[in-house]
Scaffold this active site. Sequence first.
Site, PDB file in Angstrom:
ATOM      1  N   CYS A  27       0.866  -1.183   0.000  1.00 27.74           N
ATOM      2  CA  CYS A  27       0.000   0.000   0.000  1.00 27.74           C
ATOM      3  C   CYS A  27       0.905   1.235   0.000  1.00 27.74           C
ATOM      4  CB  CYS A  27      -0.975  -0.020   1.177  1.00 27.74           C
ATOM      5  SG  CYS A  27      -0.191  -0.002   2.801  1.00 27.74           S
ATOM      6  N   ASN A  75       2.266   1.414   4.409  1.00 26.60           N
ATOM      7  CA  ASN A  75       2.597   0.146   5.094  1.00 26.60           C
ATOM      8  C   ASN A  75       2.299   0.208   6.590  1.00 26.60           C
ATOM      9  OD1 ASN A  75       5.497  -1.982   5.692  1.00 26.60           O
ATOM     10  ND2 ASN A  75       3.450  -2.611   5.153  1.00 26.60           N
ATOM     11  N   CYS A  80      -1.407   0.663   7.396  1.00 31.91           N
ATOM     12  CA  CYS A  80      -2.839   0.348   7.493  1.00 31.91           C
ATOM     13  C   CYS A  80      -3.207  -0.867   6.637  1.00 31.91           C
ATOM     14  CB  CYS A  80      -3.702   1.544   7.092  1.00 31.91           C
ATOM     15  SG  CYS A  80      -3.490   2.972   8.182  1.00 31.91           S
ATOM     16  N   ARG A  81      -3.359  -0.652   5.321  1.00 30.55           N
ATOM     17  CA  ARG A  81      -3.941  -1.715   4.487  1.00 30.55           C
ATOM     18  C   ARG A  81      -3.028  -2.919   4.305  1.00 30.55           C
ATOM     19  NH1 ARG A  81      -5.056   2.172  -0.384  1.00 30.55           N
ATOM     20  NH2 ARG A  81      -3.207   3.079   0.614  1.00 30.55           N
ATOM     21  N   SER A  82      -1.755  -2.693   3.923  1.00 28.02           N
ATOM     22  CA  SER A  82      -0.926  -3.874   3.607  1.00 28.02           C
ATOM     23  C   SER A  82      -0.567  -4.711   4.838  1.00 28.02           C
ATOM     24  CB  SER A  82       0.297  -3.511   2.764  1.00 28.02           C
ATOM     25  OG  SER A  82       1.148  -2.608   3.420  1.00 28.02           O
ATOM     26  N   ASP A 111      -8.084   3.783   0.932  1.00 26.81           N
ATOM     27  CA  ASP A 111      -7.184   4.201   2.001  1.00 26.81           C
ATOM     28  C   ASP A 111      -8.007   4.672   3.204  1.00 26.81           C
ATOM     29  OD1 ASP A 111      -5.294   5.344   3.607  1.00 26.81           O
ATOM     30  OD2 ASP A 111      -4.331   6.484   2.004  1.00 26.81           O
TER      31      ASP A 111
HETATM   32  P1  4NP Z   1      -1.819   2.766   4.119  1.00 24.66           P
HETATM   33  O1  4NP Z   1      -2.428   4.117   4.710  1.00 24.66           O
HETATM   34  O2  4NP Z   1      -1.274   3.123   2.751  1.00 24.66           O
HETATM   35  O3  4NP Z   1      -2.994   1.857   4.044  1.00 24.66           O
HETATM   36  O4  4NP Z   1      -0.757   2.312   5.082  1.00 24.66           O
HETATM   37  C1  4NP Z   1      -1.709   5.311   4.799  1.00 24.66           C
HETATM   38  C2  4NP Z   1      -0.840   5.497   5.851  1.00 24.66           C
HETATM   39  C3  4NP Z   1      -0.149   6.690   5.956  1.00 24.66           C
HETATM   40  C4  4NP Z   1      -0.316   7.672   5.004  1.00 24.66           C
HETATM   41  C5  4NP Z   1      -1.173   7.474   3.937  1.00 24.66           C
HETATM   42  C6  4NP Z   1      -1.879   6.281   3.838  1.00 24.66           C
HETATM   43  N1  4NP Z   1       0.382   8.906   5.124  1.00 24.66           N
HETATM   44  O5  4NP Z   1       0.117   9.812   4.314  1.00 24.66           O
HETATM   45  O6  4NP Z   1       1.222   9.049   6.033  1.00 24.66           O
END
Ligand code: 4NP
Length: 164
Positions: A16, A19, A21-23, A133
């Site tokens: 994602c 790294n 939340c989703r992945s 997201d």
């Molecule tokens: P992820 O979510 O891609 O599912 O881990 C996010 C985590 C952090 C950020 C964006 C999306 N960020 O902008 O810091």
Amino acid sequence: MQPARTGVSMRILFVCLGNICRSPMAEGVVRAELERRGLLDRVELDSAGTGDWHVGEPPDPRARRAAAARGVDISGLRGRQVSPADFSRFDLILAMDRDNHADLLAMAGDAQAHKVRMFLQFARQGDGGEVPDPYFGGPEGFEHVLDLLQDAAAGLADHIERHT
Ligand code: 4NP
């Protein structure tokens, strides 16, 4: 008698943006599904982000809580960024959304581009689209993400059962 299957025969990386939340939730949910089905010894699983903001960090507390409520412990995972070596190490590199998919394809060599797929292509009920997201939203976003991930995890486990 068939010889016993031993050893890892498929390596899968979930990707994602951050790294956190989703992945990591995808990695944890797939690990739990494979363990339940006795398939965990056939695969190596990992997750990474296209971005580097959260390298070394544990998953977001909302992701940890939502996963734990479904019996999936992701507290031991730590953020890392996708590296060029990942494209040779892993057999399947599964993107959560189209931006991740495009970023991965831009990094992949021609010989490895076929490894890059959308994770929800494995979904049994979904439309092969994106895992949204949840970072800037509320807790319901994490529940929706987990619903999508659990459905795709079952489909991916079917794929692993057939192809390892
Ligand atoms: P992820 O979510 O891609 O599912 O881990 C996010 C985590 C952090 C950020 C964006 C999306 N960020 O902008 O810091």
